[in-house]
Design a protein around this motif. Structure first.
Motif, PDB file in Angstrom:
ATOM      1  N   GLY A 126      -2.421  16.281  32.640  1.00  0.00           N
ATOM      2  CA  GLY A 126      -2.114  15.951  34.023  1.00  0.00           C
ATOM      3  C   GLY A 126      -2.239  14.461  34.252  1.00  0.00           C
ATOM      4  N   PRO A 127      -1.572  13.938  35.265  1.00  0.00           N
ATOM      5  CA  PRO A 127      -1.599  12.496  35.523  1.00  0.00           C
ATOM      6  C   PRO A 127      -2.956  12.039  36.056  1.00  0.00           C
ATOM      7  CG  PRO A 127      -0.458  13.633  37.294  1.00  0.00           C
ATOM      8  CD  PRO A 127      -0.739  14.669  36.238  1.00  0.00           C
ATOM      9  N   LEU A 128      -3.281  10.805  35.791  1.00  0.00           N
ATOM     10  CA  LEU A 128      -4.478  10.216  36.379  1.00  0.00           C
ATOM     11  C   LEU A 128      -4.236   9.959  37.865  1.00  0.00           C
ATOM     12  CD1 LEU A 128      -5.330   7.578  33.623  1.00  0.00           C
ATOM     13  CD2 LEU A 128      -6.815   9.479  34.300  1.00  0.00           C
ATOM     14  N   PRO A 129      -5.279  10.008  38.675  1.00  0.00           N
ATOM     15  CA  PRO A 129      -5.115   9.635  40.086  1.00  0.00           C
ATOM     16  C   PRO A 129      -4.858   8.133  40.191  1.00  0.00           C
ATOM     17  CG  PRO A 129      -7.435   9.903  39.573  1.00  0.00           C
ATOM     18  CD  PRO A 129      -6.677  10.357  38.351  1.00  0.00           C
ATOM     19  N   ASP A 130      -4.428   7.700  41.351  1.00  0.00           N
ATOM     20  CA  ASP A 130      -4.259   6.264  41.557  1.00  0.00           C
ATOM     21  C   ASP A 130      -5.586   5.558  41.304  1.00  0.00           C
ATOM     22  OD1 ASP A 130      -1.748   6.988  42.321  1.00  0.00           O
ATOM     23  OD2 ASP A 130      -1.847   6.116  44.330  1.00  0.00           O
ATOM     24  N   GLY A 131      -5.528   4.403  40.662  1.00  0.00           N
ATOM     25  CA  GLY A 131      -6.750   3.686  40.368  1.00  0.00           C
ATOM     26  C   GLY A 131      -6.500   2.473  39.501  1.00  0.00           C
ATOM     27  N   LEU A 163      -7.182  -4.744  34.289  1.00  0.00           N
ATOM     28  CA  LEU A 163      -6.232  -4.795  33.186  1.00  0.00           C
ATOM     29  C   LEU A 163      -4.890  -4.177  33.562  1.00  0.00           C
ATOM     30  CD1 LEU A 163      -8.610  -3.693  30.270  1.00  0.00           C
ATOM     31  CD2 LEU A 163      -7.760  -6.007  30.706  1.00  0.00           C
ATOM     32  N   ALA A 164      -4.937  -3.067  34.283  1.00  0.00           N
ATOM     33  CA  ALA A 164      -3.715  -2.336  34.635  1.00  0.00           C
ATOM     34  C   ALA A 164      -4.037  -1.362  35.755  1.00  0.00           C
ATOM     35  CB  ALA A 164      -3.166  -1.601  33.419  1.00  0.00           C
ATOM     36  N   TYR A 165      -2.991  -0.694  36.272  1.00  0.00           N
ATOM     37  CA  TYR A 165      -3.163   0.197  37.416  1.00  0.00           C
ATOM     38  C   TYR A 165      -2.359   1.479  37.226  1.00  0.00           C
ATOM     39  CZ  TYR A 165      -4.415  -4.407  39.157  1.00  0.00           C
ATOM     40  OH  TYR A 165      -4.976  -5.649  39.283  1.00  0.00           O
ATOM     41  N   VAL A 166      -2.817   2.541  37.908  1.00  0.00           N
ATOM     42  CA  VAL A 166      -2.051   3.771  38.048  1.00  0.00           C
ATOM     43  C   VAL A 166      -1.695   3.901  39.521  1.00  0.00           C
ATOM     44  CG1 VAL A 166      -2.011   6.275  37.794  1.00  0.00           C
ATOM     45  CG2 VAL A 166      -3.313   4.884  36.166  1.00  0.00           C
ATOM     46  N   ILE A 167      -0.402   4.024  39.805  1.00  0.00           N
ATOM     47  CA  ILE A 167       0.061   4.197  41.179  1.00  0.00           C
ATOM     48  C   ILE A 167       1.114   5.286  41.194  1.00  0.00           C
ATOM     49  CG2 ILE A 167       1.117   3.088  43.193  1.00  0.00           C
ATOM     50  CD1 ILE A 167       0.139   0.392  42.043  1.00  0.00           C
ATOM     51  N   ASP A 168       0.790   6.396  41.839  1.00  0.00           N
ATOM     52  CA  ASP A 168       1.719   7.526  41.958  1.00  0.00           C
ATOM     53  C   ASP A 168       2.231   7.983  40.592  1.00  0.00           C
ATOM     54  OD1 ASP A 168       3.019   9.491  43.383  1.00  0.00           O
ATOM     55  OD2 ASP A 168       4.776   8.249  43.827  1.00  0.00           O
ATOM     56  N   GLY A 169       1.313   8.048  39.628  1.00  0.00           N
ATOM     57  CA  GLY A 169       1.654   8.562  38.306  1.00  0.00           C
ATOM     58  C   GLY A 169       2.275   7.560  37.358  1.00  0.00           C
ATOM     59  N   ASN A 170       2.567   6.371  37.832  1.00  0.00           N
ATOM     60  CA  ASN A 170       3.170   5.341  36.995  1.00  0.00           C
ATOM     61  C   ASN A 170       2.133   4.286  36.621  1.00  0.00           C
ATOM     62  OD1 ASN A 170       5.923   6.328  37.133  1.00  0.00           O
ATOM     63  ND2 ASN A 170       5.924   5.635  39.269  1.00  0.00           N
ATOM     64  N   TYR A 171       2.353   3.635  35.457  1.00  0.00           N
ATOM     65  CA  TYR A 171       1.465   2.584  35.002  1.00  0.00           C
ATOM     66  C   TYR A 171       2.048   1.217  35.351  1.00  0.00           C
ATOM     67  CZ  TYR A 171      -0.494   6.359  32.136  1.00  0.00           C
ATOM     68  OH  TYR A 171      -1.050   7.546  31.700  1.00  0.00           O
ATOM     69  N   ASP A 180       5.165   1.037  30.184  1.00  0.00           N
ATOM     70  CA  ASP A 180       5.104   2.386  29.634  1.00  0.00           C
ATOM     71  C   ASP A 180       3.729   2.617  29.008  1.00  0.00           C
ATOM     72  OD1 ASP A 180       5.113   1.133  27.125  1.00  0.00           O
ATOM     73  OD2 ASP A 180       7.265   1.451  26.841  1.00  0.00           O
ATOM     74  N   GLU A 181       3.488   3.831  28.549  1.00  0.00           N
ATOM     75  CA  GLU A 181       2.168   4.200  28.037  1.00  0.00           C
ATOM     76  C   GLU A 181       1.778   3.396  26.802  1.00  0.00           C
ATOM     77  OE1 GLU A 181       1.008   8.184  26.193  1.00  0.00           O
ATOM     78  OE2 GLU A 181       0.354   8.390  28.282  1.00  0.00           O
ATOM     79  N   ALA A 182       2.744   3.155  25.911  1.00  0.00           N
ATOM     80  CA  ALA A 182       2.441   2.386  24.705  1.00  0.00           C
ATOM     81  C   ALA A 182       1.984   0.965  25.051  1.00  0.00           C
ATOM     82  CB  ALA A 182       3.667   2.342  23.791  1.00  0.00           C
ATOM     83  N   HIS A 183       2.679   0.370  26.017  1.00  0.00           N
ATOM     84  CA  HIS A 183       2.296  -0.976  26.456  1.00  0.00           C
ATOM     85  C   HIS A 183       0.931  -0.945  27.133  1.00  0.00           C
ATOM     86  CE1 HIS A 183       3.621  -4.916  28.679  1.00  0.00           C
ATOM     87  NE2 HIS A 183       2.628  -5.114  27.815  1.00  0.00           N
ATOM     88  N   LEU A 184       0.672   0.100  27.911  1.00  0.00           N
ATOM     89  CA  LEU A 184      -0.633   0.249  28.571  1.00  0.00           C
ATOM     90  C   LEU A 184      -1.749   0.251  27.537  1.00  0.00           C
ATOM     91  CD1 LEU A 184      -2.403   0.965  31.113  1.00  0.00           C
ATOM     92  CD2 LEU A 184      -2.045   3.357  30.466  1.00  0.00           C
ATOM     93  N   VAL A 185      -1.591   1.059  26.489  1.00  0.00           N
ATOM     94  CA  VAL A 185      -2.627   1.166  25.458  1.00  0.00           C
ATOM     95  C   VAL A 185      -2.865  -0.183  24.785  1.00  0.00           C
ATOM     96  CG1 VAL A 185      -3.210   2.225  23.248  1.00  0.00           C
ATOM     97  CG2 VAL A 185      -2.227   3.613  25.069  1.00  0.00           C
ATOM     98  N   SER A 186      -1.798  -0.922  24.529  1.00  0.00           N
ATOM     99  CA  SER A 186      -1.950  -2.228  23.880  1.00  0.00           C
ATOM    100  C   SER A 186      -2.712  -3.205  24.768  1.00  0.00           C
ATOM    101  CB  SER A 186      -0.580  -2.799  23.512  1.00  0.00           C
ATOM    102  OG  SER A 186       0.161  -3.171  24.672  1.00  0.00           O
TER     103      SER A 186
END
Length: 357
Positions: A184-189, A125-133, A142-148
């Motif tokens: 704290g930020p999620l790890p890359d994943g 669905l989405a990714y975390v890379i170096d603290g960014n979504y 952004d986080e709001a878009h991620l949640v949606s």
């Protein structure tokens, strides 16, 4: 005569590598001895002729008697000795390092997998890379878009960290987990949609999603073929299938038919699932042929890797879904013991001759 710094480094690295390899051998053979004891506790002592044959084969064909313990496990499980078996520690210490290469490491980078495989079979669905979504198209969000995105069709999403395997570092997340202020930020994943499994698997184990393991290997002519397959399901208390409690059942790679008997995590044989009573004999995995074709096609698209273990499931809409792929030291011992030799004709038994002394 003066010894150069570079020479000392090489000597130190060689010595450290030799110690590490020795420890891995000890650990692997300790595990094999434990499995053999468990198998014999149910079936009685293994024929001594088979045990001696395993030692001879390990020494004469594979170059060291250290590879005998897993051959002895295979012989105890199958009740015979079969030439062509690949011991688990031989695969990990000889085949994998020589043949997998640096490219195999990317299979652990889950946030990068879809960039390589490029398939709708991944539930990403989405990714975390170096603290960014990032969205599935790898564009920043952004986080709001991620949640949606994460909870558009389900109340939960799954997060898997890079460099994790065997169900480790899996987190089930809900909308309440966002925003993540102070955590704290999620790890890359990768964020993935939950897979709602086909009714066939739910009959066996309704709580945790079953895993269909298909092993593909690159043939000497460069083509890819399926060499082994088994079904892995959880117990009644498992949210995720775990190696500490799983039930495994070998599959016929031609048809997807389940073997008459399965195995508990300690290698004791069973004919039915211990919690649901599901009987394995006479059953077959749905859409198995589609799963096989997908695994072959995807492996053929990245032939840099010698052998891949694909973890899949068939969902309730009868679609093949990929959970993850395993390129480094993917498990072969269960398939070798129950349906092997699975890798005969690939020349792996001769690779030890290329290993530096």
């Amino acid at each position: 005569m003066a010894i150069s710094t570079e020479s000392l480094k090489r000597t130190g690295f060689t010595a450290a590598n030799r110690v590490y390899t020795g420890l891995r051998q000890l650990h692997s053979n300790h595990q094999a001895h434990a499995v053999l004891r468990s198998v014999e506790s149910q079936r009685g002592p293994t024929d001594k002729h088979l045990l001696h044959r395993a030692e001879e084969y390990a020494r004469e064909v594979l170059g060291s008697v250290r590879y005998a313990p897993w051959l002895q496990v295979y012989a105890a499980v199958s009740g015979a000795f079969k030439e062509g078996w690949i011991p688990d520690n031989y695969y990990g210490l000889v085949v994998d390092p020589l043949k997998s290469g640096e490219a195999a490491k990317v299979a652990l980078v889950k946030s990068f997998t879809n960039r390589i495989l490029d398939t709708e079979a991944l539930p990403d669905l989405a990714y975390v890379i170096d603290g960014n979504y990032y969205g599935r198209d790898y564009r920043p969000i952004d986080e709001a878009h991620l949640v949606s995105i994460l909870f558009a069709e389900d109340s939960r999403a799954i997060f898997k960290a890079d460099n994790s395997y065997q169900g480790r570092a899996i987190r089930f997340m809900t909308p309440e987990d966002f925003p993540r202020r102070g955590e704290g930020p999620l790890p890359d994943g990768v964020f993935q949609a939950p897979i709602h499994q086909h009714d066939f698997f739910a009959q066996i184990s309704p709580r945790s999603t079953a895993t269909l393991r298909i092993t593909t290997a690159r043939e000497p002519d460069g083509k890819v073929a399926v060499r082994a397959a088994y079904l892995r399901v959880g117990r009644a208390e498992d949210d995720v299938v775990s190696s500490r409690s799983h039930v495994r059942v070998a599959l016929d790679i031609r048809t997807g038919a389940l073997a008459d008997e399965g195995y508990l995590h300690d290698w004791r044989r069973i004919e039915t699932h211990p919690d649901t009573g599901f009987r394995f004999a006479g059953q077959a995995v749905p859409r198995f042929d589609e799963a096989v074709r997908l695994c072959i096609a995807l492996h053929a698209s990245c032939p840099h890797m010698l052998c891949l273990g694909w973890d899949l499931c068939i969902d309730r809409d009868e679609r093949v879904r990929i959970m993850e792929w395993n390129a480094r030291y993917n498990d072969i011992k269960f398939s070798e013991a129950t349906t092997g030799p699975c890798f005969r004709g690939l020349g792996w038994e001769n690779l030890w001759r290329s290993v530096p002394a």
